[in-house]
Enzyme design. Structure first.
Site, mmCIF file in Angstrom:
data_model
loop_
_atom_site.group_PDB
_atom_site.id
_atom_site.type_symbol
_atom_site.label_atom_id
_atom_site.label_comp_id
_atom_site.label_asym_id
_atom_site.label_seq_id
_atom_site.Cartn_x
_atom_site.Cartn_y
_atom_site.Cartn_z
ATOM 1 C CG HIS A 112 -1.807 -1.090 1.438
ATOM 2 N ND1 HIS A 112 -1.939 -1.761 2.647
ATOM 3 C CD2 HIS A 112 -2.645 -1.705 0.574
ATOM 4 C CE1 HIS A 112 -2.839 -2.731 2.516
ATOM 5 N NE2 HIS A 112 -3.272 -2.715 1.257
ATOM 6 C CG HIS A 131 0.712 3.154 4.744
ATOM 7 N ND1 HIS A 131 0.135 2.794 5.947
ATOM 8 C CD2 HIS A 131 0.627 2.067 3.943
ATOM 9 C CE1 HIS A 131 -0.273 1.536 5.883
ATOM 10 N NE2 HIS A 131 0.025 1.066 4.672
ATOM 11 C CG HIS A 153 -4.423 1.896 3.721
ATOM 12 N ND1 HIS A 153 -5.337 0.955 3.293
ATOM 13 C CD2 HIS A 153 -3.443 1.190 4.349
ATOM 14 C CE1 HIS A 153 -4.934 -0.253 3.639
ATOM 15 N NE2 HIS A 153 -3.792 -0.130 4.290
ATOM 16 C CG HIS A 171 -9.187 -1.372 2.248
ATOM 17 N ND1 HIS A 171 -8.008 -1.009 1.654
ATOM 18 C CD2 HIS A 171 -9.205 -2.737 2.275
ATOM 19 C CE1 HIS A 171 -7.328 -2.098 1.344
ATOM 20 N NE2 HIS A 171 -8.026 -3.161 1.710
ATOM 21 C CG HIS A 229 -8.093 3.546 1.403
ATOM 22 N ND1 HIS A 229 -7.651 2.715 2.407
ATOM 23 C CD2 HIS A 229 -9.330 3.978 1.772
ATOM 24 C CE1 HIS A 229 -8.568 2.651 3.359
ATOM 25 N NE2 HIS A 229 -9.605 3.398 2.986
ATOM 26 C CG ASP A 288 -6.898 0.581 -0.776
ATOM 27 O OD1 ASP A 288 -6.155 0.631 0.224
ATOM 28 O OD2 ASP A 288 -8.121 0.811 -0.740
ATOM 29 C CG HIS A 317 0.667 -4.379 5.108
ATOM 30 N ND1 HIS A 317 0.379 -3.843 6.353
ATOM 31 C CD2 HIS A 317 0.458 -3.375 4.211
ATOM 32 C CE1 HIS A 317 0.005 -2.581 6.210
ATOM 33 N NE2 HIS A 317 0.032 -2.272 4.916
ATOM 34 N NE ARG A 329 1.495 -0.008 9.258
ATOM 35 C CZ ARG A 329 1.024 1.219 9.269
ATOM 36 N NH1 ARG A 329 1.848 2.244 9.068
ATOM 37 N NH2 ARG A 329 -0.256 1.451 9.482
#
Length: 203
Positions: free
Chosen positions: A99, A101, A117, A125, A135, A138, A177, A194
């Site tokens: 993702h 962030h 995010h 999401h 997002h 995403d 992730h 993460r």
């Protein structure tokens, strides 16, 4: 007297002949000017080509949460879209969410300093290319083989590199992730901890 007139006539004829054979004044200078103009045009064309180079941004990923992940995520403008290229090593085999962030801060050992995010449109999401709401951060899931390497590509039309604040990816962070994104669970996709983080910087 006739001889004098004849001499004058012959002299005038010779001078006229010489004049007709002499190149027009300034012709060489004109050629020089043309050469200079052609050189200037070529130089201008070269400058234009350099100006048309598409902007690029890169996130250099560093390991988080005790992982061994490293690699780069490269973003390149292509017309009105951004092309994403991921190249990672040291990733545990399996599926891993990736993702963008909201904060350009990877200082925390677990990557939490990057915030949630990136979601400038305040949507739920989802999946950036497949669901109605998503997002802007995403991206999707990486498929990592037994050799712990991963490559991934995607083209996104809602991002820019150095464009308007709403769409500009520069200054955000890329997070990898520990788990897979299910594209459903709010607001994170149940992707887990993460394991890598990198700030997106203009090149």
């Amino acid at each position: 007297m006739k001889q004098l007139f004849l001499s004058i006539f012959v002299f005038a004829f010779i001078m006229a002949s010489i004049s007709s054979c002499t190149p027009p004044k300034g012709s060489e200078e004109g050629d020089s000017d043309t050469t200079v103009m052609e050189g200037e045009e070529m130089e201008t064309m070269g400058d234009t080509e350099e100006m048309e180079v598409e902007p690029t941004a890169v996130a250099q990923l560093e390991a988080k949460s005790g992982s061994n992940v490293s690699g780069t995520v490269t973003f390149t403008m292509e017309d009105d879209q951004v092309h994403l290229m991921v190249d990672l090593q040291g990733v545990p085999p399996g599926k891993h969410a990736i993702h963008i962030h909201e904060f350009g801060d990877c200082s925390a050992p677990d990557g939490t300093s990057a915030g949630g995010h990136w979601n400038p449109t305040s949507e739920d999401h989802g999946h950036i290319n497949e669901t109605d709401q998503f997002h802007y951060g995403d991206i999707g899931n990486l498929e990592v083989g037994e050799d712990s390497t991963a490559t991934f590509e995607r083209t996104v039309d809602v991002w820019t590199i150095g464009g308007e604040e709403m769409s500009n990816i520069v200054g955000q962070s890329v997070i990898v992730h520990a788990g897979e994104d299910d594209f459903t669970t709010q607001p994170t996709g149940a992707a887990g901890g993460r394991i890598a983080c990198g700030v997106i910087e203009m090149q």
